[in-house]
Design a protein around this motif. Sequence first.
Motif, PDB file in Angstrom:
ATOM      1  N   TYR A  59      -0.171  -0.483   8.752  1.00 58.97           N
ATOM      2  CA  TYR A  59      -1.100  -1.178   9.634  1.00 58.97           C
ATOM      3  C   TYR A  59      -2.525  -0.858   9.209  1.00 58.97           C
ATOM      4  CZ  TYR A  59       2.712  -2.510  12.650  1.00 58.97           C
ATOM      5  OH  TYR A  59       3.861  -3.081  13.125  1.00 58.97           O
ATOM      6  N   GLY A  60      -3.320  -1.907   9.073  1.00 59.90           N
ATOM      7  CA  GLY A  60      -4.723  -1.763   8.726  1.00 59.90           C
ATOM      8  C   GLY A  60      -5.566  -2.461   9.769  1.00 59.90           C
ATOM      9  N   ARG A  61      -6.839  -2.529   9.513  1.00 60.58           N
ATOM     10  CA  ARG A  61      -7.750  -3.198  10.448  1.00 60.58           C
ATOM     11  C   ARG A  61      -8.554  -4.260   9.719  1.00 60.58           C
ATOM     12  NH1 ARG A  61      -7.547  -1.445  15.396  1.00 60.58           N
ATOM     13  NH2 ARG A  61      -7.065   0.724  15.807  1.00 60.58           N
ATOM     14  N   ASN A  62      -8.724  -5.389  10.393  1.00 61.56           N
ATOM     15  CA  ASN A  62      -9.588  -6.437   9.874  1.00 61.56           C
ATOM     16  C   ASN A  62     -11.019  -5.923  10.005  1.00 61.56           C
ATOM     17  OD1 ASN A  62     -11.308  -8.640   9.623  1.00 61.56           O
ATOM     18  ND2 ASN A  62      -9.803 -10.061  10.466  1.00 61.56           N
ATOM     19  N   PRO A  63     -11.755  -5.763   8.903  1.00 60.13           N
ATOM     20  CA  PRO A  63     -13.093  -5.185   8.991  1.00 60.13           C
ATOM     21  C   PRO A  63     -14.075  -6.054   9.771  1.00 60.13           C
ATOM     22  CG  PRO A  63     -12.638  -5.901   6.744  1.00 60.13           C
ATOM     23  CD  PRO A  63     -11.386  -6.080   7.530  1.00 60.13           C
ATOM     24  N   LYS A  64     -13.818  -7.338   9.832  1.00 64.02           N
ATOM     25  CA  LYS A  64     -14.724  -8.241  10.534  1.00 64.02           C
ATOM     26  C   LYS A  64     -14.558  -8.156  12.049  1.00 64.02           C
ATOM     27  CE  LYS A  64     -16.514 -12.711   9.321  1.00 64.02           C
ATOM     28  NZ  LYS A  64     -16.246 -13.965   8.614  1.00 64.02           N
ATOM     29  N   LYS A  68      -6.112  -5.038  14.640  1.00 63.92           N
ATOM     30  CA  LYS A  68      -5.061  -4.338  13.905  1.00 63.92           C
ATOM     31  C   LYS A  68      -4.140  -5.379  13.266  1.00 63.92           C
ATOM     32  CE  LYS A  68      -1.885  -0.507  14.646  1.00 63.92           C
ATOM     33  NZ  LYS A  68      -1.258   0.368  15.644  1.00 63.92           N
ATOM     34  N   ILE A  69      -3.889  -5.238  11.961  1.00 63.02           N
ATOM     35  CA  ILE A  69      -3.025  -6.178  11.262  1.00 63.02           C
ATOM     36  C   ILE A  69      -1.976  -5.420  10.445  1.00 63.02           C
ATOM     37  CG2 ILE A  69      -4.717  -8.046  11.083  1.00 63.02           C
ATOM     38  CD1 ILE A  69      -5.272  -7.124   8.215  1.00 63.02           C
ATOM     39  N   LYS A  70      -0.828  -6.067  10.244  1.00 64.31           N
ATOM     40  CA  LYS A  70       0.226  -5.453   9.438  1.00 64.31           C
ATOM     41  C   LYS A  70       0.061  -5.926   7.994  1.00 64.31           C
ATOM     42  CE  LYS A  70       5.082  -4.510   9.045  1.00 64.31           C
ATOM     43  NZ  LYS A  70       6.398  -4.595   9.623  1.00 64.31           N
ATOM     44  N   VAL A  71      -0.038  -4.981   7.080  1.00 64.88           N
ATOM     45  CA  VAL A  71      -0.142  -5.295   5.659  1.00 64.88           C
ATOM     46  C   VAL A  71       1.274  -5.234   5.093  1.00 64.88           C
ATOM     47  CG1 VAL A  71      -1.142  -4.568   3.454  1.00 64.88           C
ATOM     48  CG2 VAL A  71      -2.443  -4.265   5.578  1.00 64.88           C
ATOM     49  N   PRO A  72       1.727  -6.314   4.460  1.00 68.65           N
ATOM     50  CA  PRO A  72       3.106  -6.343   3.956  1.00 68.65           C
ATOM     51  C   PRO A  72       3.313  -5.384   2.780  1.00 68.65           C
ATOM     52  CG  PRO A  72       1.923  -8.303   3.257  1.00 68.65           C
ATOM     53  CD  PRO A  72       1.009  -7.554   4.186  1.00 68.65           C
ATOM     54  N   PRO A  73       4.559  -5.006   2.512  1.00 68.43           N
ATOM     55  CA  PRO A  73       4.819  -4.148   1.340  1.00 68.43           C
ATOM     56  C   PRO A  73       4.449  -4.893   0.067  1.00 68.43           C
ATOM     57  CG  PRO A  73       6.874  -4.928   2.288  1.00 68.43           C
ATOM     58  CD  PRO A  73       5.775  -5.380   3.193  1.00 68.43           C
ATOM     59  N   LYS A  74       4.093  -4.136  -0.966  1.00 72.23           N
ATOM     60  CA  LYS A  74       3.704  -4.790  -2.211  1.00 72.23           C
ATOM     61  C   LYS A  74       4.060  -3.931  -3.409  1.00 72.23           C
ATOM     62  CE  LYS A  74      -0.913  -3.234  -1.124  1.00 72.23           C
ATOM     63  NZ  LYS A  74      -2.187  -3.695  -0.638  1.00 72.23           N
ATOM     64  N   ARG A  75       4.110  -4.579  -4.549  1.00 68.01           N
ATOM     65  CA  ARG A  75       4.354  -3.911  -5.822  1.00 68.01           C
ATOM     66  C   ARG A  75       3.123  -4.152  -6.692  1.00 68.01           C
ATOM     67  NH1 ARG A  75       9.642  -6.674  -7.793  1.00 68.01           N
ATOM     68  NH2 ARG A  75       9.021  -5.588  -9.676  1.00 68.01           N
ATOM     69  N   LEU A  76       2.595  -3.087  -7.284  1.00 66.22           N
ATOM     70  CA  LEU A  76       1.400  -3.205  -8.115  1.00 66.22           C
ATOM     71  C   LEU A  76       1.592  -2.483  -9.439  1.00 66.22           C
ATOM     72  CD1 LEU A  76      -1.340  -2.478  -5.416  1.00 66.22           C
ATOM     73  CD2 LEU A  76      -0.754  -4.682  -6.400  1.00 66.22           C
ATOM     74  N   PRO A  77       0.995  -3.024 -10.512  1.00 60.74           N
ATOM     75  CA  PRO A  77       1.089  -2.343 -11.800  1.00 60.74           C
ATOM     76  C   PRO A  77       0.165  -1.133 -11.837  1.00 60.74           C
ATOM     77  CG  PRO A  77      -0.239  -4.312 -12.011  1.00 60.74           C
ATOM     78  CD  PRO A  77       0.293  -4.287 -10.602  1.00 60.74           C
TER      79      PRO A  77
END
Length: 91
Positions: A59-64, A68-77
Amino acid sequence: MNKSELIEALARNTELPIREAGAVTGTILEAMTAAMARGENIEIRGFGSFVVKEYESYYGRNPKTGEKIKVPPKRLPFFKVGKELREKLNR
């Protein structure tokens, strides 16, 4: 160095025409991208390795708005520099 400069360097060093050097470079990058998309690691001895890191959702926050928003899982190089390259850079 960008992709065009890499193609030019390959053409110069191998005496390949620019089109063929571009095709070779494109093939290499496509193969690396496909391998990482499958979750495979890429190791280039003396240079470094590319790995795929998986991040859980959080969970993160919209800076504007502060909402509170849910950030989905991700894969990054992720790139890990090899010993020989690290030593060359730190001489």
